[in-house]
Design an enzyme around this catalytic site. Structure first.
Site, PDB file in Angstrom:
ATOM      1  N   LYS A 264       0.833  -1.200   0.000  1.00 17.89           N
ATOM      2  CA  LYS A 264       0.000   0.000   0.000  1.00 17.89           C
ATOM      3  C   LYS A 264       0.869   1.253   0.000  1.00 17.89           C
ATOM      4  O   LYS A 264       2.047   1.214   0.361  1.00 17.89           O
ATOM      5  CB  LYS A 264      -0.879   0.015   1.268  1.00 17.89           C
ATOM      6  CG  LYS A 264      -2.043  -0.972   1.247  1.00 17.89           C
ATOM      7  CD  LYS A 264      -2.890  -0.824   2.507  1.00 17.89           C
ATOM      8  CE  LYS A 264      -4.019  -1.830   2.571  1.00 17.89           C
ATOM      9  NZ  LYS A 264      -5.070  -1.609   1.567  1.00 17.89           N
ATOM     10  N   ASP A 334      -3.111  -7.570  -1.828  1.00 22.59           N
ATOM     11  CA  ASP A 334      -3.814  -6.631  -0.955  1.00 22.59           C
ATOM     12  C   ASP A 334      -5.305  -6.986  -0.822  1.00 22.59           C
ATOM     13  O   ASP A 334      -6.010  -6.415  -0.003  1.00 22.59           O
ATOM     14  CB  ASP A 334      -3.643  -5.203  -1.480  1.00 22.59           C
ATOM     15  CG  ASP A 334      -3.960  -4.153  -0.443  1.00 22.59           C
ATOM     16  OD1 ASP A 334      -4.114  -4.518   0.742  1.00 22.59           O
ATOM     17  OD2 ASP A 334      -4.051  -2.958  -0.825  1.00 22.59           O
ATOM     18  N   ARG A 338     -10.542 -11.400   1.931  1.00 26.47           N
ATOM     19  CA  ARG A 338     -11.406 -12.438   1.354  1.00 26.47           C
ATOM     20  C   ARG A 338     -10.738 -13.802   1.379  1.00 26.47           C
ATOM     21  O   ARG A 338     -11.415 -14.819   1.402  1.00 26.47           O
ATOM     22  CB  ARG A 338     -11.831 -12.025  -0.062  1.00 26.47           C
ATOM     23  CG  ARG A 338     -10.687 -11.836  -1.007  1.00 26.47           C
ATOM     24  CD  ARG A 338     -11.080 -11.030  -2.261  1.00 26.47           C
ATOM     25  NE  ARG A 338     -11.166  -9.595  -1.983  1.00 26.47           N
ATOM     26  CZ  ARG A 338     -11.521  -8.687  -2.879  1.00 26.47           C
ATOM     27  NH1 ARG A 338     -11.851  -9.046  -4.100  1.00 26.47           N
ATOM     28  NH2 ARG A 338     -11.574  -7.412  -2.549  1.00 26.47           N
TER      29      ARG A 338
END
Ligand code: BES
Ligand code: MN
Ligand code: ZN
Length: 483
Positions: A264, A334, A338
């Site tokens: 990020k 990233d 999930r």
């Protein structure tokens, strides 16, 4: 222990024992301004109209009297909490407080709800996250609060429930507010163990070896770049008698999300300690379950690890095998939430529960769509969706139903695996994430709450304090209560 006013500071006074009119705060309806014993002109000059959450300090000889507005509409429990929070903020510098708020709102809310909501509002508004301050700030003075209630109220139950809910939310806030460096997956699991010890819940913790043995390839894959072990936490409330059904909560517990090798940016990473907000809501809610003692089986599963870049980390293009046997091509490291939830949901499905609810700070896209106040709600079953919506409304937590369009499912088709972890298109990131999760719940009734927005707040407002909100705890408790 979270830093918050405790129930030991609260004393319930039955109205028969006390002349109510001498209560040192006076909740007022706009129509009752005259009863305050000050001139209407004075109140008008001070712009006090008795509106909800309006306050006016009136100093009289020895004592301070606070006029507390209640508005002219029937109050909800949420209004009562907000009003009690206002009362806390306007009196926290005093030594003691006597308030007739629970009595004044008992007619519309019922005695117990009025008392519970008042106490919750006071406790929650006093929450502070100061465990990492080197020089502690001065504690608020107020620690003796007398609450006037109607005669015959079951105050013990109301106080016990208020304490359970407020502590659950405070715990959830503490866990989210704690930085990644102060809360590893191991430490998060230890917090759940403490909860289980204090409440008598069953608990099982899976370490890395166990997760490998249990074929939890999603959690193991996200953990691959980390120096810390992952943990899966499973907490269970089992009723004494026969169980009317099973509800399974699943929480995303990424203790820090760097993005992994798909690192990020500064802006994107700086708040990523909040990425275990789903797990925090589940652990918080489980901590309060015992106080409600439902005749249901309630299970909370949290998938915990950090997400780190490293030579050992899962690389874009790698394929992971999830617990239920499906393979996932990880095109973006990233999109890790999930992957861990895929294992958690696969596990939840195995006991054929009547409802699965997962909570996750899953997508920035959900924040783009709904902002900071609303959680995105998605699901595969109308009745389950309606139940969670009702619970959220009772909890005063905002959720908004979003679709899971079949037409978008093909964006997740992978060339080399059963599914890929990001969509091929640019749009509808929250829905595509929901569609991914749906692949792991089979036929079980399931609702997904994307809480990326409401997990924190930038404002001090009502009983909320800047930082973590504890969002989700109340909704989960209401789901259980109303089953
Ligand atoms: N934890 C983030 C989502 C998030 C973003 C939560 C901002 C709270 C605030 C999640 O793991 C993530 O990185 N999602 C990606 C998904 C993308 C790679 C498909 C995102 O939202 O950008
Ligand atoms: Mn991420
Ligand atoms: Zn994340």
């Amino acid at each position: 222990m979270p830093n918050q006013l405790t129930i030991s500071s609260i004393n319930v006074v039955f109205s028969e024992d006390e002349d109510v009119t001498t209560a040192k705060d006076r909740p007022v309806r706009p129509g009752e301004l005259e009863d305050l014993g000050v001139s209407k002109e004075f109140l008008i000059a001070n712009e006090f109209e008795g509106k909800l959450q309006q306050t006016l300090l009136l100093s009289r000889q020895e004592e301070v009297v606070i006029a507390l507005g209640l508005g002219d509409q029937p109050l909800t429990a949420a209004d009562a909490r907000a009003t009690a929070a206002t009362l806390w903020h306007s009196t926290k510098h005093l030594d003691s407080l006597t308030s007739s708020l629970p009595l004044s709102i008992a007619a519309e809310l019922g005695n117990e709800t009025a008392l519970q909501a008042t106490v919750e509002g006071l406790l929650l508004a006093s929450y502070r996250f100061d465990e990492l301050k080197g020089t502690p700030e001065a504690e608020p003075k107020l620690d003796r609060i007398n609450l006037l209630v109607a005669d015959g109220v079951d105050s013990e139950t109301a106080l016990r429930k208020a304490e359970a809910v407020a502590s659950a939310i405070a715990l959830s806030r503490d866990l989210v507010n704690r930085p990644g460096g102060s809360l590893s997956a191991l430490q998060l699991a230890d917090e759940a163990v403490s909860v289980a010890e204090n409440t008598g819940l069953e608990i099982e913790i899976w370490d890395k070896q166990r997760l490998l043995n249990e074929r939890c390839g999603g959690i193991i894959g996200v953990n691959a770049g980390s120096l810390e072990e992952p943990r899966l936490v499973r907490m269970t409330w089992r009723p004494k008698g026969e169980s009317r059904g099973t509800i399974h909560f699943v929480g995303k517990g990424i203790t820090f999300d760097t993005g992994g090798l798909n690192l990020k940016t500064f802006e994107g990473m700086k708040e990523m300690k909040i990425d275990m907000g789903g797990a925090a809501a589940v652990i918080g809610a489980m901590s309060a379950i015992a106080a409600y003692a439902p005749d249901l089986t309630v299970i909370g599963t949290c998938c915990c690890t950090d997400n780190q870049p490293s030579p050992t980390a899962t690389k874009p293009g790698d394929v992971l095998k999830i617990r239920n046997g499906k393979t996932v091509e990880v095109l973006n490291t990233d999109a890790e939430g999930r992957l861990v939830l895929a294992d958690g949901l696969s596990i939840a499905v195995e006991d054929q529960p009547d409802l699965i609810v997962d909570l996750a700070t899953l997508t920035g896209a959900c924040m783009v769509a709904l902002g900071q106040r609303y959680a995105g709600l998605m699901g595969n079953n109308e009745a389950a969706i309606a139940k969670v919506q009702t619970a959220a409304a009772l909890a005063n937590e905002r959720v908004w139903h979003l679709p899971l369009p079949n037409e978008y499912r093909k964006q997740l088709d992978s060339e080399i695996a059963d599914i890929q972890n990001i969509g091929s298109g640019r749009f509808a990131g929250a829905l595509v994430a929901g569609l991914f999760l749906q692949e792991f719940v089979g036929e079980s009734p399931w609702v997904h709450l994307d809480i990326a927005g409401p997990v924190t707040t930038d404002e001090n407002e009502a009983e909320f304090v800047k930082g973590a909100t504890g969002f989700g705890v109340r909704t989960l408790i209401e789901i259980v209560n109303n089953w």
